[in-house]
Design an enzyme around this catalytic site. Structure first.
Site: not given
Ligand code: MIC
Ligand code: SF4
Length: 653
Positions: A66, A380
């Site tokens: 990340h 998202r």
């Molecule tokens: C996300 O997609 O929002 C993340 C970053 O992967 C989060 C985890 C985090 O905030 O470190 C998730 O989906 O849980």
């Molecule tokens: Fe990583 Fe985005 Fe998947 Fe969260 S949604 S695990 S930030 S690629």
């Protein structure tokens, strides 16, 4: 309901306590865990605080994916801590550059019929392989690593029957966007989705994973596909045939509700700004000019996805008004693209190649310009998640993203007039596990690297006997954890709560006025308890427990909302914040920041079966009586009253 379903059979195999009955609290054994770096540092600090020498799962993996931009020393400090603590505790480590946790786990570790708990909300991606894979906060994953069971409300199972097969230029992403248009992002907490029907066999494992991945956006606990010959083939091609076992629902399987999706009828769709359920047919958005396209993320960065991109872009040029970036999901994918010439074709077409990591998906760079439409294959598009305040982010399939990259507009990819390339799965994937570090057999001699930015796991004092609250903020529906605790450029403070907590709700701050964090801290320092008020579906989105830890650090002790999402509720409880639901949602707009809110005899009120009674005193002297409910089990109540799970466990130990 559980008898003949795949989810039911896996839960039954792993049941430790409770009875399988929809909504009942059960505890299940966890076979595998995964953590990523942005949640993993806290999870390991918590594991250390629990005094655990070595993990007790079949397999635990820590990914560094990340937070790899390394502006300042904080990220690298985290990586060194994670590398050493993983070795010390018996956990595999996937090094920075090896890829996104869910993609790598699917390739190298996921196994049908097993349970996986991950400190990331998209952990259900591995449901594409027939796993019961669940996202949770870091503390719950730490407890699972310690060998403890995972507690959950037994999900109500929604069956999704797939028939037919996808038409050219329509993708698995469109299937899940279609489902999001039906089920939306709210109201699905406590459900799980099981896919079945003849259409399943037409989808590859990475396509199934794309669909399971965005079950997180529906808010369901997990999304599971059967394990069939396609699954076996995928595992064989990953040289892991031994991990396969067949799994299918029996003829008597019954579901709470069945949704039918005829794959041939699905069209190219887009989730419009700023929610994954604002879904519209791409054909209706054709006037939208696009300035940026990004292909990647744990939703859409498999070899098939990126090979398709290379085929479509081959001999063509990205539109001059578009900046196209491509982030392969794993080093395996990147290596294969390099070996078969796809990478060169992407570069020739004008694509910018990014590291195999989350990157822009979590606002780590590539924020779009003001007013620039960005089209992404991600999962998202919550407002501001790109790092740009009033962003306009559309979520689409790789096919639609490519059409936007070539034309500079949102167009139905079928209208391009290009023959649809048939991308076959390679007979064997290029397996190279050198960036996966196995833990030593005995980690006791490993020195844990703890630089100055690695903090302590936070705890809070026990819950007060009487809540002497002050409303800090009154919010609307669908407040996400990205709103509560933004990530992006702030991710590097994940191991340092006092610094990260300064940014709680920073999107609400106005220049020249005290920030949310300053106001909350002032209330805390005056000896009162901060209260957050919100509407439906509070805490959507990520699993980040920082969205509970940082408010807790600022003295928040209760959240009053119309409804809550699953992972965030568990995180609130784990960190001693009381989640309460309004009995009458019309009470929410009667509250204002600054109102005093009293809840006397907290323990007795939580124990009594009736509603929780609160008294609100307004600045003008008016008094209101408000009734709320809680959904806490007796263990949850004890946890909140103890000031969080770490306090409770320390006491029990
Ligand atoms: C996300 O997609 O929002 C993340 C970053 O992967 C989060 C985890 C985090 O905030 O470190 C998730 O989906 O849980
Ligand atoms: Fe990583 Fe985005 Fe998947 Fe969260 S949604 S695990 S930030 S690629």
């Amino acid at each position: 309901m559980y008898e003949a379903t795949v989810i039911g059979s896996i839960l039954r195999d792993h049941l430790v306590a409770g009875a399988l009955h929809p909504g009942a609290e059960v505890k299940i054994r966890i076979d595998q865990t995964l953590c990523q770096d942005a949640t993993g540092t806290m999870a390991f600090l918590e594991l250390e605080a629990l005094g655990v020498d070595r993990v007790r799962t079949e397999l635990s993996v820590q990914y560094i994916d990340h937070n790899t931009s390394q502006f300042g020393p904080e990220n690298h400090n985290d990586h060194l801590y994670l590398e050493s603590v993983s070795a010390a505790k018996g956990v595999w480590l996937s090094r920075a550059g090896n890829g996104i946790c869910h993609q790598v786990h699917l390739e190298r570790f996921g196994a049908p019929g097993r349970t996986l708990l991950g400190s990331d909300s998209h952990t259900p991606t591995n449901g594409g392989l027939g796993m019961v894979a669940i996202g949770a906060g870091g503390l719950d994953v730490a407890i699972a690593m310690a060998g403890g069971p995972f507690k959950l409300a037994c999900p109500r199972i929604i069956g999704v029957r797939l028939t037919g097969c996808l038409r050219p230029w329509v993708a698995a992403k469109d299937v899940i966007l279609h489902l999001l248009s039906i089920l939306t992002t709210k109201g699905n907490a406590g459900c799980a989705i099981e896919y079945f029907g003849p259409g399943v066999a037409t989808l590859s494992v990475p396509e199934r994973a794309t669909i399971a991945n965005m079950g997180a956006e529906l808010g369901v606990t997990t999304s599971v596909f059967p394990s069939d010959e396609v699954t076996r083939d995928f595992l064989r091609a990953q040289r892991r045939a031994r991990a396969w076992r067949p799994l299918a629902a029996g003829p008597n399987a019954s579901y709470e509700r069945v949704i039918d999706i005829a794959l041939d009828e699905v069209r190219a769709l887009a989730a419009c700004p700023s929610s994954p359920d604002h879904v519209r047919p791409v054909a209706e958005l054709a006037d939208t000019a696009v300035g940026q396209v990004i292909i990647g993320s744990c939703t859409n960065s498999s070899y098939k996805d990126l090979r398709l991109a290379a085929e479509v872009l081959s001999g063509r040029q990205v539109h001059p008004g578009v900046s196209l970036a491509v982030a392969p999901g794993s080093r395996q994918v990147l290596g294969m693209l390099a070996a078969d010439g796809s990478l060169a074709r992407l570069i020739a077409a004008g694509a910018r190649i990014l590291e195999s990591a989350c990157g822009p998906c979590i606002g780590q760079g590539l924020s779009p310009a003001d007013d620039c439409v960005t089209v992404r294959t991600f999962n998202r598009n919550f407002a501001g998640r790109t790092g740009t305040r009033n962003d306009r982010c559309y979520l689409v399939s790789v096919e639609t993203a490519l059409a936007a990259a070539l034309t500079g507009r949102l167009v139905d990819p079928a209208s391009l007039g290009i023959p649809y390339p048939q991308v076959q799965r390679p007979r064997l994937f290029k397996v190279d596990d050198r960036m996966l570090v196995a833990p030593p057999a005995d980690g006791r001699g490993v020195a844990i690297v703890r630089k100055a930015t690695i903090g302590e796991p936070p705890t809070s004092p026990p819950f007060p006997a009487d809540l002497n609250g002050e409303v800090l903020v009154v919010l609307g529906d669908k407040i996400t954890t990205d709103h509560i605790m933004p990530a992006g450029a702030l991710l590097k403070y994940r191991s340092n709560i006092p610094v990260y907590a300064r940014s709680v709700f920073n999107g609400l701050n106005e220049p020249g006025r005290p920030t949310f964090a300053e106001r909350a801290a002032a209330v805390r320092d005056a000896g009162r308890h901060g209260v957050i008020v919100a509407g439906e579906s509070y805490g959507q989105g990520s699993s980040r427990e920082h969205a509970a830890i940082c408010p807790m650090f600022l003295g928040v002790r209760a959240v009053l909302a119309c409804s809550f999402e699953r992972i965030h509720t568990a995180n609130l409880v784990n960190f001693g914040i009381l989640p309460l639901r309004f009995c009458d949602p019309a009470d929410r707009p009667r509250l204002e920041p600054g109102d005093h809110l009293e809840l006397s005899g907290v323990a007795a009120q939580l124990d009594s079966p009736g509603p929780v009674k609160l008294t609100v005193r307004k600045a003008g002297g008016e008094t209101l009586a408000i009734l709320c409910r809680h959904d806490l089990s007796s263990e949850d109540r004890e946890t909140v009253l103890a000031g969080g799970r770490l306090n409770l466990m320390r006491r029990q130990l």
